[in-house]
Motif scaffolding. Structure first.
Motif, short mmCIF file in Angstrom:
data_model
loop_
_atom_site.label_atom_id
_atom_site.label_comp_id
_atom_site.label_asym_id
_atom_site.label_seq_id
_atom_site.Cartn_x
_atom_site.Cartn_y
_atom_site.Cartn_z
N VAL A 243 21.70 49.61 18.41
CA VAL A 243 22.50 49.69 17.19
C VAL A 243 22.55 51.13 16.68
N VAL A 244 21.41 51.81 16.69
CA VAL A 244 21.32 53.21 16.29
C VAL A 244 20.62 53.97 17.39
N GLN A 245 21.20 55.09 17.82
CA GLN A 245 20.61 55.88 18.89
C GLN A 245 20.90 57.36 18.61
N THR A 246 19.96 58.01 17.93
CA THR A 246 20.08 59.43 17.62
C THR A 246 18.86 60.15 18.19
N ASN A 247 18.78 61.46 17.98
CA ASN A 247 17.62 62.20 18.47
C ASN A 247 16.42 62.07 17.55
N ARG A 248 16.54 61.27 16.49
CA ARG A 248 15.43 61.01 15.58
C ARG A 248 15.03 59.54 15.51
N VAL A 249 16.01 58.66 15.70
CA VAL A 249 15.77 57.22 15.51
C VAL A 249 16.46 56.42 16.61
N HIS A 250 15.74 55.43 17.14
CA HIS A 250 16.31 54.42 18.03
C HIS A 250 16.07 53.06 17.40
N PHE A 251 17.11 52.24 17.30
CA PHE A 251 16.97 50.89 16.76
C PHE A 251 17.79 49.96 17.63
N LEU A 252 17.14 48.95 18.19
CA LEU A 252 17.83 48.01 19.07
C LEU A 252 17.49 46.58 18.68
N VAL A 253 18.41 45.67 18.98
CA VAL A 253 18.22 44.25 18.71
C VAL A 253 18.52 43.46 19.97
N MET B 13 12.15 52.82 16.71
CA MET B 13 11.36 53.99 17.11
C MET B 13 11.89 55.21 16.38
N ALA B 14 10.97 55.96 15.77
CA ALA B 14 11.35 57.18 15.04
C ALA B 14 10.47 58.33 15.54
N PHE B 15 11.05 59.53 15.57
CA PHE B 15 10.36 60.68 16.16
C PHE B 15 10.48 61.89 15.23
N ARG B 16 9.44 62.72 15.24
CA ARG B 16 9.51 64.05 14.67
C ARG B 16 9.01 65.02 15.73
N TYR B 17 9.90 65.90 16.20
CA TYR B 17 9.57 66.77 17.32
C TYR B 17 8.91 68.07 16.89
#
Length: 253
Positions: free
Chosen positions: A135-145, A174-178
């Protein structure tokens, strides 16, 4: 991408140009089996003097990625020991295969084995299949259903064996801070609705917050929370739910 994998990709998909701002993630597909593997291993230990409770947890994850598919292996085990109480185990082993399609859609197949003494389950084995979407796929957040149909067989502590059919709605965030130090959040909620037992549903929730340490590829799992609920547990279950907070070290490879 290795030259061998790049040649395979070109034969299957050809070449094309993309705008840089549209790229949120690049996953290298290496040419050999072992180089396509990645994962982590975690271990933790805690002791509470007031209750004389000792907990040990061991976890591991491995991922094998191909051009159009991905296979994940997950293992987690928590063993609790307390004076004058029987040892309790909460463990699970899961194999998940994804087949990716266009527009962020995917097919998913799961094979799971688990045990939970608190909920009176000596062993639960299940096979599930369904579809899902990023549903959301960025370089900071992934959200899938995902939505799946699952069949399982349960062996309970009162020697009862049951077969169950369930509808499953699963989410993962999943959320990330690089920035240094790296910070990662990995969480998920799964809701199971029984089609064979009236008024029965189950909920699985887990979340893990990890902070990168000074050593390369080592992380501190600041807090890992899990919560399991069963509205109709076995007669030998100690409670309807099981939950805990654990911490430990994790190594990524």
């Amino acid at each position: 991408r290795s030259s061998a994998a790049s040649d395979v990709y070109k034969r299957q998909f050809g070449t094309f140009d993309v705008e840089r701002h549209t790229v949120v993630e690049i996953i290298p597909i290496e040419g050999t089996f072992w180089k396509r593997l990645e994962g982590d291993i975690s271990v933790g230990l805690s002791y509470t003097k007031s209750t004389d409770l000792l907990q040990f947890n061991l976890g591991g994850k491995a991922r094998y990625r191909r051009l159009k598919s991905q296979t994940d292996f997950n293992y987690n085990s928590i063993i609790s020991s307390q004076t004058d109480e029987p040892e309790k185990t909460n463990s699970s082993l899961q194999l998940t295969h994804f087949r990716f399609f266009k527009q962020k859609w995917f097919y998913r197949g799961d094979a799971v084995g688990s045990r939970n003494d608190e909920l009176g389950i000596d062993f639960r084995g299940s096979i599930a299949g369904g579809v899902g979407r990023h549903v959301v796929q960025t370089n900071r957040v992934h959200f899938l259903v995902s939505a799946l149909l699952s069949g399982n067989r349960e062996f309970t502590r009162d020697s009862e064996v049951t077969n169950n059919l369930e509808l499953v709605f699963d989410t993962e965030l999943m959320a990330f801070r690089y920035d240094t130090p790296k910070l990662e959040l990995d969480s998920g909620v799964a809701f199971f609705y029984s089609l064979t037992t009236d008024n029965r549903y189950r909920v699985n929730f887990d979340a893990r917050l990890s902070l990168e340490l000074g050593l390369k590829d080592f992380f501190w799992d600041i807090g890992q929370i899990y919560y399991l609920y069963d509205s109709e547990p076995s007669n030998r279950a100690i409670a309807k739910d099981d939950y805990g907070v654990i911490s430990g070290l994790r190594y990524k490879f």
